[in-house]
Design an enzyme around this catalytic site. Structure first.
Site, PDB file in Angstrom:
ATOM      1  N   HIS A  19     -22.715 -57.799 -18.043  1.00  0.00           N
ATOM      2  CA  HIS A  19     -23.203 -57.702 -19.485  1.00  0.00           C
ATOM      3  C   HIS A  19     -24.483 -56.898 -19.602  1.00  0.00           C
ATOM      4  CE1 HIS A  19     -22.292 -59.619 -23.427  1.00  0.00           C
ATOM      5  NE2 HIS A  19     -21.179 -59.011 -23.191  1.00  0.00           N
ATOM      6  N   HIS A  54     -14.717 -49.674 -20.307  1.00  0.00           N
ATOM      7  CA  HIS A  54     -14.772 -50.864 -20.313  1.00  0.00           C
ATOM      8  C   HIS A  54     -13.536 -51.642 -20.276  1.00  0.00           C
ATOM      9  CE1 HIS A  54     -17.785 -54.167 -20.502  1.00  0.00           C
ATOM     10  NE2 HIS A  54     -16.865 -55.090 -21.199  1.00  0.00           N
TER      11      HIS A  54
END
Length: 740
Positions: free
Chosen positions: A96, A50
C-alpha cells in the site's frame, strides 16, 4: 433527481485515466463504439498495473508455485499451504505504497485492512501480521512524519482488529525519499474443507454486497497506484481510502459464520477498483457474466454516479455469490453484526459485464477482456551492469573496531526496532512465542499441543540494486534462513515486488532478473511462491526506489519446545560459527555506513550451501543441542554476536579467526549462522558438522559483561545495548538525524 452518468470522452480524459492511445484504440476495437464514461473508468481500473499485472505477468509465470504442501497457489486472494492434521495456513503480502506516502496513517491502516480481508475471504481466521516498511533518509524533512503516521496506522488497525504483529522490517535510504514502501503481510488458519474461492459458479444466482456502505473515498485509487508521482501529489489525497477496524472485525465474524452455514458459493473482498474488480474477477474466473444494479448498492453519500460507485475503494466490503435458498439466513447473520447485506445483481451465461443505474445500462463490456484476458506486455528490458570484484584487501580498514561496531549497531538500519513494534500488539490472541526483535516471529497453532508457525520478511535492496539476480536469490535465502534459525521448516513464501517505472528498460531489467533469482532460490530451497503482489511506478520526478522484491515466508515447527531464539545463550556456553569465515565486503553496511560507499558486487548466494547449512542447523536445534541461534546478514559476524549479547544480556570472548579483521568481523558472506551450546554439545555439533561437510569454527565462550573479539573489539554489553536501543527513540524525539 436523475444523476448524470455521461461525460465527453476526450484525449485528455483518456490520458487522465492512465490509458495509452494504443490501449484506447484496443477498447474501440473490442466494443465497436466509444465507451461510456463509466466504461472508461472500468477499463482504466482493470487494465492498470495494479489489477492486470500487464508488465509482470509474463515473468511471474516462471516462478515455482506448487509443492507437496501447496493447496492453492497464486491467482486467488491468498495462498494456502497444508500444515498437517487437516489444518492449513493462508497468507499473502501486499503493498500500500502510494496511499501511505500521501496520507500515512490511513494509507498504512487500510493496507493492513486489505491484507486481512484477503486472508479471511478465503475462510481463514487471521492469526499473524507483519509489515515491511522502507522510508527515506532520516535527515529528510518528511521522514519522521511518515514513520510516525505509518506506524500509528499499522498499529491502530491491527491492534483494534485483534491480530498480533509478529515481525517485519524497517529501513531507511534516500532512494525512498519520494516513495515510501508499506508492504503488509497477514496469515490465517483454516481447515482444508473450509477454504472459499472467488470463482463464481451457476447461472442466475444472486450477487450479494456485504459489509460497510459505499462512499466516494478511494475513487481512482488503483489508477493512482499505477502512476509515478510528481509535484501534484497533494491533489491525490482524496484517492486514499479510510479504514474502520471495528467494522472489519464484525465483517470477519459475519463472513466466517456465513461460510459455516453453507450459503457461500464464491466470495471476493473489495480491494483495488472496488466493486468493479471484485465483480469482474468472480465472473471471469468462473466463465460467467455478471449483471449489477447499482440502485441496490448501500451508499453513505448522496448523488453518487455509477462511475463513483463502480470505482469507490471504500473499505470493509465483500462481494459474494449466494445459494438462493440461504438468502434469509445470510441476511440475518449480517444484520446481527450490524452490517449491510444487499442483493446487487446476478450471474449470467453471456460473459458480459453489465451495469445498470437508474434503469439505464451504463456499461456493457466483455468480461473476459477485463479480467484474465486483459492486455499483457512483453516490455523491452536491459541486462543490468555488473560491478567489478572487490577483494577485501582493497577495502579500507578502520582504526578502532570497537567504535565501528558501536556506530553500526546504533545506525538507522541496524539499531533496535523496539520503538516501532512496541506500538503494535504483539501478544493478542495469546499464542505468540517469539515477538519481533529476533530472526522470525513464532505463534502457536491454536488447538495443538506442540505445533507452531514461524514468519519472516526479508530483502536487501542495496544488493538488488547492485545485482538484481543475486539480490533476488538473497531475499529468498535470508527469509528461509531466518525461519530455519528458529528450528522451523520453511514451507512456502509470498513475494511483494516493488520497483520503479517498467517502461524504462533498465527498471524492467531489474524486475526480470530479480524474478529469475527469486525463482532459482525458491526451486533450490523447496520454498514455492503461493501468492504475491507487484507494485510498479515507485518513482518521483524520474527518481526510482531501490529495487525491493520483499519475500515473506512461513515455516512449521512440529514441537515448539525445541525452538531456538537469538537471546538464549547461557554463561559458559560455547559459540560456534557455521558456514565459514567472512570475506565479502562488497555492498556491505560496513562500506556504506562507515565510508559512504556502495562498491563491489553483492555477495554470491550458493543455494546448495544454503540448503546444506540450514538443514544442519535445523536438525541441531530440533535435537535439543542448541541454546541460541542467529543467522548472519547485514553487518556479518560482529553484528550477529552483538545482537545475541544484547538479547541475552551476556558478554562473550571470541576469536575472530585468521584473515583481514574487517572482512572477518563485518563480511556479509551468505549461508552462515552462529549458535551457542553447552561445551559438550558444541563438541558434538563440531563433530557432526565435520561429518556433514559444513564449515565450522569454535568462536569462544559466553560470559562476563563485555564482548571481546580477538584484539580488535572490546566493548561493554551495556554500551552496545545503549547504542542499539537508543537510535530510534532519539530520532523520533527529534534529538538526532541520520548517522549519529
Amino acid at each position: 433527481m436523475t444523476i448524470s452518468n455521461t461525460r465527453d470522452i476526450t484525449p485528455e480524459l483518456i490520458e487522465a485515466h492512465g490509458l495509452k492511445p494504443d490501449e484506447y484504440q484496443r477498447i474501440l476495437e473490442l466494443i465497436g463504439r466509444e465507451p461510456t464514461f463509466t466504461e472508461l473508468g472500468i477499463f482504466s481500473a482493470m487494465w492498470n498495473e495494479h489489477c492486470s499485472y500487464k508488465s509482470s505477468k509474463k515473468w511471474l509465470r516462471t516462478l515455482p508455485t506448487s509443492g507437496p504442501r501447496v493447496i492453492q497457489g497464486p491467482g486467488e486472494n491468498a495462498g494456502v499451504v497444508d500444515i498437517g492434521d487437516g489444518d492449513c495456513v493462508v497468507f499473502k503480502m501486499e503493498s500500500h505504497n502510494h496511499p501511505s506516502y500521501i496520507e500515512p496513517y490511513q494509507g498504512a491502516a487500510t493496507g493492513v485492512g486489505g491484507i486481512l480481508r484477503d486472508v479471511f475471504t478465503m475462510g481463514a481466521r487471521p492469526v499473524a501480521a507483519m509489515n515491511a516498511l522502507r522510508f527515506g533518509e532520516p535527515d529528510h524533512p518528511k521522514t519522521r512524519h511518515l514513520v510516525s503516521g505509518v506506524v500509528s496506522g499499522v498499529g491502530g488497525y491491527g491492534n483494534a482488529f485483534g491480530v498480533p504483529t509478529v515481525g517485519g522490517e524497517v529501513n531507511f535510504d534516500k532512494r525512498y525519499n519520494g516513495n515510501i514502501l508499506v508492504n503488509a503481510f497477514a496469515a490465517g488458519l483454516a481447515r482444508h474443507d473450509g477454504i472459499f474461492l472467488s470463482e463464481a459458479k451457476g447461472v442466475g444466482l444472486p450477487v450479494v454486497y456485504l459489509g460497510a456502505k459505499t462512499g466516494r473515498d478511494g475513487v481512482g485509487g488503483a489508477t493512482m497506484a499505477s502512476a509515478e508521482f510528481d509535484e501534484s501529489i497533494e491533489e491525490k489525497r482524496p484517492t486514499v481510502q479510510v479504514g474502520d477496524p471495528f467494522t472489519e472485525k464484525c465483517l470477519l465474524e459475519a463472513c466466517l459464520e456465513l461460510m459455516a452455514s453453507g450459503a457461500v458459493i464464491a466470495i471476493q473482498d473489495m480491494g483495488a477498483a472496488g466493486l468493479t474488480c471484485s465483480a469482474v474477477e468472480m465472473g471471469a474466473k468462473g466463465d460467467l457474466g455478471i449483471e449489477l444494479i447499482l440502485d441496490h448498492v448501500p451508499v453513505r453519500e448522496e448523488n453518487m454516479t455509477a462511475y463513483e460507485m463502480m470505482l469507490s475503494e471504500s473499505q470493509e466490503r465483500m462481494l459474494m455469490v449466494l445459494k438462493p435458498e440461504k438468502e434469509a439466513e445470510a441476511q440475518a447473520i449480517f444484520r446481527k453484526w450490524g452490517l449491510d447485506f444487499a442483493i446487487v445483481g446476478k450471474t449470467t451465461d453471456d460473459l458480459r459485464f453489465r451495469v445498470i443505474h437508474q434503469g439505464e445500462e451504463v456499461a456493457n463490456l466483455p468480461i473476459k477482456d477485463l479480467g484474465d484476458e486483459a492486455p499483457e506486455y512483453d516490455r523491452p528490458w536491459m541486462e543490468p551492469g555488473k560491478h567489478a570484484p572487490l577483494p577485501a584487501s582493497n577495502v579500507p580498514q578502520v582504526e578502532d573496531y570497537s567504535a565501528a561496531l558501536l556506530k553500526l549497531i546504533g545506525s538507522p538500519d541496524l539499531s533496535s526496532r523496539r520503538w516501532v513494534y512496541e506500538q503494535y500488539d504483539t501478544l493478542i490472541q495469546g499464542n505468540s512465542l517469539q515477538v519481533p526483535g529476533g530472526d522470525a516471529g513464532v505463534i502457536r497453532v491454536e488447538g495443538h499441543e506442540t505445533k507452531a508457525l514461524a514468519f519472516s520478511s526479508d530483502v536487501t535492496p542495496r544488493y538488488c540494486e547492485a545485482d538484481p539476480f543475486e539480490g533476488g536469490k538473497q531475499a529468498v535465502a535470508e527469509c528461509w534462513r531466518n525461519i530455519t534459525a528458529t528450528g522451523a521448516e520453511p514451507l512456502a513464501s509470498t513475494d511483494n515486488l516493488n520497483f520503479g517505472n517498467p517502461e524504462k528498460p533498465e527498471i524492467m531489467g531489474q524486475l526480470v532478473k530479480a524474478i529469475e533469482g527469486i525463482g532459482e532460490a525458491c526451486r533450490a530451497l523447496d520454498f514455492p511462491i503461493v501468492s504475491g503482489n507487484v507494485s510498479l511506478y515507485n518513482e518521483t520526478n524520474g527518481q526510482a526506489i531501490l529495487p525491493t522484491p520483499t519475500i515473506a515466508g512461513v515455516g512449521l515447527l512440529p514441537d515448539w519446545s525445541q525452538m531456538a531464539k537469538i537471546g538464549g545463550m547461557q554463561d559458559g556456553d560455547t559459540l560456534v560459527l557455521l558456514g565459514g569465515d567472512g570475506t565479502h565486503l562488497g555492498q556491505s553496511v560496513y562500506l556504506r555506513d562507515l565510508f559512504d560507499r556502495a562498491d563491489g558486487p553483492a555477495p554470491f548466494v550458493d543455494l546448495a550451501l544454503e540448503k546444506r547449512n540450514g538443514e544442519f542447523v535445523r536438525s541441531a536445534i530440533r535435537n535439543g543441542q542448541v541454546t541460541a541461534c542467529h543467522d548472519l546478514s547485514d553487518g556479518g559476524l560482529a553484528i550477529a554476536v552483538a545482537e545475541m549479547a544484547i538479547k541475552s544480556g551476556k558478554g562473550a570472548t571470541l576469536d575472530a579467526g585468521d584473515g583481514l579483521p574487517h572482512a572477518l568481523l563485518f563480511g556479509e558472506d551468505q549461508a552462515r549462522y552462529v549458535i551457542s551450546a553447552t561445551p559438550e554439545m558444541a563438541k558434538l555439533i563440531a563433530l557432526n558438522a565435520e561429518g556433514a561437510g559444513v564449515p565450522f569454527r569454535i568462536l569462544g565462550t559466553v560470559g562476563g559483561d563485555r564482548l571481546k573479539i580477538s584484539k580488535n573489539v572490546d566493548v561493554s554489553v551495556a554500551d552496545l545495548t545503549q547504542a542499539y536501543e537508543g537510535w530510534f527513540p532519539n530520532f523520533m524525539n527529534g534529538e538526532l538525524t541520520g548517522n549519529n
